[in-house]
Design a protein around this motif. Structure first.
Motif, mmCIF file in Angstrom:
data_model
loop_
_atom_site.group_PDB
_atom_site.id
_atom_site.type_symbol
_atom_site.label_atom_id
_atom_site.label_comp_id
_atom_site.label_asym_id
_atom_site.label_seq_id
_atom_site.Cartn_x
_atom_site.Cartn_y
_atom_site.Cartn_z
ATOM 1 N N ILE A 236 0.840 -1.199 0.000
ATOM 2 C CA ILE A 236 0.000 0.000 0.000
ATOM 3 C C ILE A 236 0.873 1.247 0.000
ATOM 4 N N ILE A 237 1.879 1.258 0.864
ATOM 5 C CA ILE A 237 2.817 2.374 0.950
ATOM 6 C C ILE A 237 4.184 1.889 0.472
ATOM 7 N N PRO A 238 4.702 2.442 -0.611
ATOM 8 C CA PRO A 238 6.011 1.993 -1.114
ATOM 9 C C PRO A 238 7.163 2.605 -0.318
ATOM 10 N N ASP A 239 7.356 2.054 0.878
ATOM 11 C CA ASP A 239 8.356 2.628 1.785
ATOM 12 C C ASP A 239 9.536 1.691 2.051
ATOM 13 N N TRP A 240 9.569 0.537 1.351
ATOM 14 C CA TRP A 240 10.560 -0.506 1.633
ATOM 15 C C TRP A 240 11.559 -0.580 0.480
ATOM 16 N N PRO A 241 12.767 -0.023 0.623
ATOM 17 C CA PRO A 241 13.735 -0.033 -0.478
ATOM 18 C C PRO A 241 14.331 -1.420 -0.716
ATOM 19 N N ALA A 242 14.496 -1.765 -1.983
ATOM 20 C CA ALA A 242 15.127 -3.036 -2.330
ATOM 21 C C ALA A 242 16.568 -3.073 -1.840
ATOM 22 N N PHE A 243 17.234 -1.916 -1.857
ATOM 23 C CA PHE A 243 18.570 -1.774 -1.283
ATOM 24 C C PHE A 243 18.667 -0.417 -0.600
ATOM 25 N N ILE A 244 19.353 -0.383 0.536
ATOM 26 C CA ILE A 244 19.714 0.884 1.158
ATOM 27 C C ILE A 244 20.927 1.438 0.419
ATOM 28 N N ALA A 245 20.891 2.720 0.100
ATOM 29 C CA ALA A 245 21.972 3.331 -0.660
ATOM 30 C C ALA A 245 23.005 3.998 0.253
ATOM 31 N N GLU A 246 24.170 4.249 -0.290
ATOM 32 C CA GLU A 246 25.163 5.036 0.431
ATOM 33 C C GLU A 246 24.561 6.393 0.783
ATOM 34 N N GLY A 247 24.846 6.858 1.994
ATOM 35 C CA GLY A 247 24.291 8.128 2.444
ATOM 36 C C GLY A 247 22.907 8.014 3.053
ATOM 37 N N GLU A 248 22.421 6.790 3.231
ATOM 38 C CA GLU A 248 21.111 6.571 3.839
ATOM 39 C C GLU A 248 21.249 5.779 5.136
ATOM 40 N N GLU A 249 20.149 5.758 5.867
ATOM 41 C CA GLU A 249 20.120 5.056 7.145
ATOM 42 C C GLU A 249 19.295 3.781 7.007
ATOM 43 N N SER A 250 19.832 2.668 7.486
ATOM 44 C CA SER A 250 19.056 1.429 7.489
ATOM 45 C C SER A 250 17.970 1.517 8.558
ATOM 46 N N ARG A 251 16.936 0.667 8.407
ATOM 47 C CA ARG A 251 15.797 0.726 9.325
ATOM 48 C C ARG A 251 15.587 -0.557 10.130
ATOM 49 N N TYR A 252 16.180 -1.661 9.658
ATOM 50 C CA TYR A 252 16.107 -2.900 10.449
ATOM 51 C C TYR A 252 17.194 -3.845 9.984
ATOM 52 N N ILE A 253 17.370 -4.915 10.747
ATOM 53 C CA ILE A 253 18.496 -5.819 10.537
ATOM 54 C C ILE A 253 18.424 -6.546 9.197
ATOM 55 N N GLY A 254 17.268 -6.569 8.569
ATOM 56 C CA GLY A 254 17.118 -7.282 7.305
ATOM 57 C C GLY A 254 17.310 -6.434 6.075
ATOM 58 N N ASP A 255 17.588 -5.139 6.225
ATOM 59 C CA ASP A 255 17.759 -4.281 5.052
ATOM 60 C C ASP A 255 18.915 -4.757 4.182
ATOM 61 N N ALA A 256 18.699 -4.780 2.865
ATOM 62 C CA ALA A 256 19.716 -5.222 1.917
ATOM 63 C C ALA A 256 20.604 -4.054 1.505
ATOM 64 N N LEU A 257 21.894 -4.331 1.373
ATOM 65 C CA LEU A 257 22.865 -3.333 0.907
ATOM 66 C C LEU A 257 23.410 -3.681 -0.469
ATOM 67 N N ALA A 258 23.585 -4.959 -0.747
ATOM 68 C CA ALA A 258 24.145 -5.399 -2.029
ATOM 69 C C ALA A 258 23.740 -6.845 -2.265
ATOM 70 N N ALA A 259 23.815 -7.278 -3.518
ATOM 71 C CA ALA A 259 23.510 -8.665 -3.865
ATOM 72 C C ALA A 259 24.554 -9.182 -4.841
ATOM 73 N N VAL A 260 24.832 -10.476 -4.745
ATOM 74 C CA VAL A 260 25.864 -11.136 -5.536
ATOM 75 C C VAL A 260 25.257 -12.309 -6.289
ATOM 76 N N ALA A 261 25.709 -12.537 -7.519
ATOM 77 C CA ALA A 261 25.403 -13.758 -8.246
ATOM 78 C C ALA A 261 26.725 -14.438 -8.583
ATOM 79 N N ALA A 262 26.793 -15.747 -8.300
ATOM 80 C CA ALA A 262 28.034 -16.487 -8.525
ATOM 81 C C ALA A 262 27.712 -17.908 -8.965
ATOM 82 N N VAL A 263 28.749 -18.648 -9.322
ATOM 83 C CA VAL A 263 28.548 -19.982 -9.889
ATOM 84 C C VAL A 263 28.179 -21.019 -8.839
ATOM 85 N N SER A 264 28.323 -20.697 -7.576
ATOM 86 C CA SER A 264 27.916 -21.614 -6.502
ATOM 87 C C SER A 264 27.435 -20.818 -5.309
ATOM 88 N N LYS A 265 26.657 -21.489 -4.456
ATOM 89 C CA LYS A 265 26.196 -20.837 -3.223
ATOM 90 C C LYS A 265 27.376 -20.456 -2.347
#
Length: 850
Positions: A236-265
């Motif tokens: 309803i309210i688009p307040d949840w960022p897919a990633f927190i950016a540099e210069g911003e404040e995180s809001r909870y322990i689950g906030d994402a900062l970066a994501a990686v794709a690699a050939v294995s887990k």
């Protein structure tokens, strides 16, 4: 070099691998990863005949031993276990069931004629979050008997409305062939991993991905600046960022900062650890009262107040002042973890035509589609979302968790990417049940007639809105319960904090307010000198009465019938606790709400197409029964298609106990059109034709100025009784439910049993402790009820609904968990006279040391 006998075949393993990882790499998909810490039993295998958790074993530990998975059962055993678990109705989401089968085989091989108590103990290591264990235990007993007696399996399948039709997807789930997202593998697939914030409230100065990018095997590393579309998401309210950016404040322990794709887990997770984050840790806001305090840090630009709900009818203050008996109490309920057995997983695959296909396991493929499309900034047709099996949800899979990150990684890599959370990530990240503080005042006259109630609710919605606003609304609109109360004043406030977000959870806020209201009613009964049953019966809503929210109760209202159904059992014990509840069907309060379905005649069958998600409630089976009842077709002449945004019409989210009514009615309307054509034709001659059905529930918005607004299209009602034994432990729960019409009684019973056990955990053992916004819990310490703890459960189905809408069915998924906690609290109150106003309840035989 290690050797073992795997399902009768000698195998050699070159290194000392984790056994669960090894088995899944061999495509033995019956062995599930539910927790990875030995607590859930989804990965159960037999090692030299002993049920063992594969996640705790390595190749070295099974050196020279025989390992058996469900895939290694004999054909006869597969047939019998599939029959028993299906016929008993033991399968809902199905994710835990292969592990249950293994534990059952381990028991039956040693004891061909076990007692129910022995079955309970054998299943102690296996957690089921859906079923309440009753039907699983029955299935094990049925399988044991069939194996002893070499039973011939029945062939007839009942399939009309009201029949106990076996679930269509049960055999595949039992034998481990049903495909969940994390079971999928495709050529060239990469694996995703996400870096989360180092603390709940941290100012992110810089994110250095250089070392991660340089790690061999890493395909890409992405951050907020790589998002081509809308970064913030939300229902309803688009307040949840897919990633927190540099210069911003995180809001909870689950906030994402970066994501990686690699050939294995392994490489993906190693790369995540190489990302360097410079940050400034700041003191988190960890309670609604902190969030309300003057000078509190503003978690969102608009402030810390997410929403406010007010419901007023009559003059509560005047009625309270004039009342004979007055009860005012404060109540506290904790956040709760959904603990669905299947971890969140998504597989995103770029197609040659530029389309991105995303396989998910959520509660609405169209919600996932909307989020992914907006994040990528592309046209609708460029993304297709397909649902695989969903291993439980309970509201916890309504929000984006992995879908958008997997999609973004695949979009950049131009290769398939699968992203699956670990259990601890899941616990930290997805929304929980709202913690609430509540003050309730309830009053009555000398005859026990309730004349007014007043309540204030304070809800912790955590870092993001999710569905916190609607949850608060339902907590308030249902706070007075299913009673005639002319004077009500209810105020609710939802506050942002730096705790994990809170969102949809079975009961949707009503579990919290019902606990408060029903406990107050017990106190009023004591003051008025009448029984807890009697005060409820005197005040219970009847058809034509006005509910506390203003809606007129319809002719199918049967709360009094549920009370009568449990009267004798309640009065049979001085330690019995009782509670009533009501719960809406559909989104209601003026929110657009439509169920859609289509029937296509294809390959000589009526193919049912709808995007309604099944998380274990048996939706495909129910829809098939409706089609068969309406058209006269046999169930063998029908088929069901998985939710797919390219093929199945949007039926809305599987939430608010709405799908059986809304999509069921849509299916019925489509089937009526097919029936008209079948009067002059057969299926073969109708090949290629499509029949569309749609049903929209029309309701009035909150704050409507109508004297009697229609808040929801229907309400279900329930009364639960909890019985304690001489030691103060749970002996039995009797649950009477007004379901309108049971399309499939076995499914309804399964929903009741599962909801009851979930409610017992909420009442007695489950907690979600936080320290400065960080969860201090893992799967094994959540306090989930196990089979050995679950009491006997008796389900009483009350059918009283003349409405033709979906053959008179009403929602049952959510209400089953609502009255449990106050009924348990009432039982202990009658036993020892101690008022318990906080969950989980203190000083019971189930209380855990802290």
């Amino acid at each position: 070099m290690f050797t073992m006998n795997l399902n009768g075949i000698p195998v050699t393993i070159a290194e000392d691998l984790n056994l669960l990882d090894y088995l899944r790499e061999q495509n033995l998909t019956s062995v599930k990863n539910g927790c990875g810490e030995g607590a859930c039993g989804a990965c159960m295998v037999l090692v030299d005949g002993k049920a063992s958790r594969a996640c705790l074993l390595t190749a070295a530990k099974v050196q020279g031993k025989a390992v058996l998975t469900v895939e290694g059962l004999s054909p006869r055993e597969k047939d019998l276990y599939a029959w028993a678990f299906t016929a008993a109705g033991a399968v809902q989401c199905g994710f835990c069931i292969p592990g249950m089968v293994i534990s059952a085989k381990g028991l039956i091989d040693k004891n061909p004629d076990p007692s129910r108590a022995e079955v309970k103990q054998a299943l102690h290591g296996n957690v089921c979050r859906c079923t309440g264990y009753v039907k699983i235990e029955q299935a094990v007993l049925m399988a044991a008997k069939a194996l002893r007696e070499n039973t011939a399996l029945p062939a007839d399948i009942p399939y009309k409305v009201g029949d106990r039709m076996p679930r269509l997807d049960a055999p595949a789930k039992i034998l481990g062939t049903a495909e969940y997202v994390d079971d999928m593998k495709v050529p060239g697939m990469l694996y995703g991993a996400v870096l989360r914030t180092p603390s709940p409230r941290a100012f992110i100065k810089s994110i250095d991905i250089t070392a991660a990018q340089a790690l061999p095997g890493v395909a890409t590393v992405i951050t907020a600046k790589d998002i081509p579309g809308r970064r913030s998401q939300g229902h309803i309210i688009p307040d949840w960022p897919a990633f927190i950016a540099e210069g911003e404040e995180s809001r909870y322990i689950g906030d994402a900062l970066a994501a990686v794709a690699a050939v294995s887990k392994k490489i993906a997770r190693e790369a995540v650890k190489l990302i360097k984050v410079e940050y400034e840790e700041r003191k988190p806001v960890t309670s609604p009262r902190e969030a309300l305090a003057e000078g509190a840090p503003q978690i969102h630009p608009k402030g810390n107040l997410l929403s406010r709900t007010v419901l007023r009818r009559g003059n509560a203050d005047a009625a309270i002042a004039a009342a004979k008996y007055v009860v005012t109490q404060c109540y506290v309920t904790p956040p709760t973890e959904h603990a669905f057995l299947e971890l969140e997983s998504a597989l995103a695959m770029p197609e040659a035509d530029g389309t991105l296909v995303v396989y998910t396991g959520g509660q609405n493929v169209y919600d996932d589609h909307h989020g992914i499309v907006s994040l990528l900034g592309v046209e609708d047709h460029q993304v297709r979302v397909i649902s695989k099996m969903v291993g439980g949800g309970f509201g916890g899979k309504e929000d984006l968790s992995v879908q958008h990150h997997a999609a973004l990684l695949a979009w950049y890599c131009k290769k398939p990417v699968k992203l699956t959370l670990t259990r601890q990530e899941s616990i930290n990240i997805h929304p929980k049940r709202h913690a609430m503080e509540m003050e309730f005042t309830t009053v009555c006259d000398e005859n026990g007639i309730i004349t007014a109630m007043k309540a204030e609710l304070l809800s912790d919605t955590g870092a993001y809105a999710s569905l916190g606003g609607p949850v608060l609304q339902r907590a308030c609109t249902h706070a007075a319960g299913p009673y005639r109360i002319a004077n009500v004043e209810i105020t609710g406030r939802g506050l942002y904090t730096n705790n994990p977000p809170a969102g949809a959870f079975r009961g949707f806020g009503v579990t919290q307010s019902c606990f408060a209201m029903e406990t107050n009613i017990n106190l009023l009964a004591e003051k008025a000198g009448i029984s807890p049953w009697e005060i409820r019966f005197r005040n219970a809503i009847e058809p034509g009465d006005v509910l506390p929210n203003g809606q007129i109760a319809d002719g199918g209202t049967a709360v009094k019938e549920t009370l009568l159904a449990v009267k004798d059992v309640f009065e049979s014990s001085p330690d019995a606790g009782i509670a009533c509840a009501m719960k809406n069907t559909g989104l209601g309060v003026g929110v657009p709400d439509t169920g859609r379905a289509k029937i296509k005649i294809q390959d000589g069958k009526a193919l049912i197409l709808t995007a309604a998600a099944c998380m274990g409630q048996g939706l495909a089976t129910v829809m098939t029964q409706i089609v068969c009842e309406t058209t006269g077709l046999d169930c063998r002449q029908t088929a069901f298609h998985a939710p797919d945004t390219a093929l199945t019409p949007n039926a809305g989210t599987s939430t608010a106990s709405r799908q059986t009514v809304f999509t069921g009615e849509a299916v019925r309307r489509a089937a009526l059109k097919l029936r008209a054509d079948l009067e002059n034709s057969d299926l073969a001659s109708l090949s290629g034709r499509e029949y569309c059905g749609e049903y929209t529930g029309v309701t009035d918005p909150m704050g409507s100025d109508k004297p009697n607004p229609v808040s929801h299209v229907a309400y279900s009602y329930a009364t639960h009784v909890v019985l304690l034994d001489d030691a103060g432990k749970l002996a039995k729960v009797v649950a009477a439910h007004d379901v309108g019409k049971a399309i499939n009684p076995t499914n309804v019973e399964g929903q009741i049993e599962g909801g009851v056990v979930m409610g017992l955990g909420y009442a007695l053992t489950e907690d979600f402790p936080l320290k400065d916004g960080v969860p201090m819990v893992k799967f094994g310490t959540l306090g989930l009820f196990r089979s050995s703890q679950a009491p006997a459960i008796e389900s009483l189905i009350v059918e009283k609904n003349p409405d033709e809408l979906a053959y008179g069915a009403k929602g049952v998924g959510e209400i089953t968990a609502i009255p449990v906690a106050p009924a348990v609290a009432g039982a202990y109150f009658r036993r020892d006279g101690r008022l318990r106003t906080q969950l989980p309840l203190a000083d019971t035989p189930y209380s855990r040391k802290k």
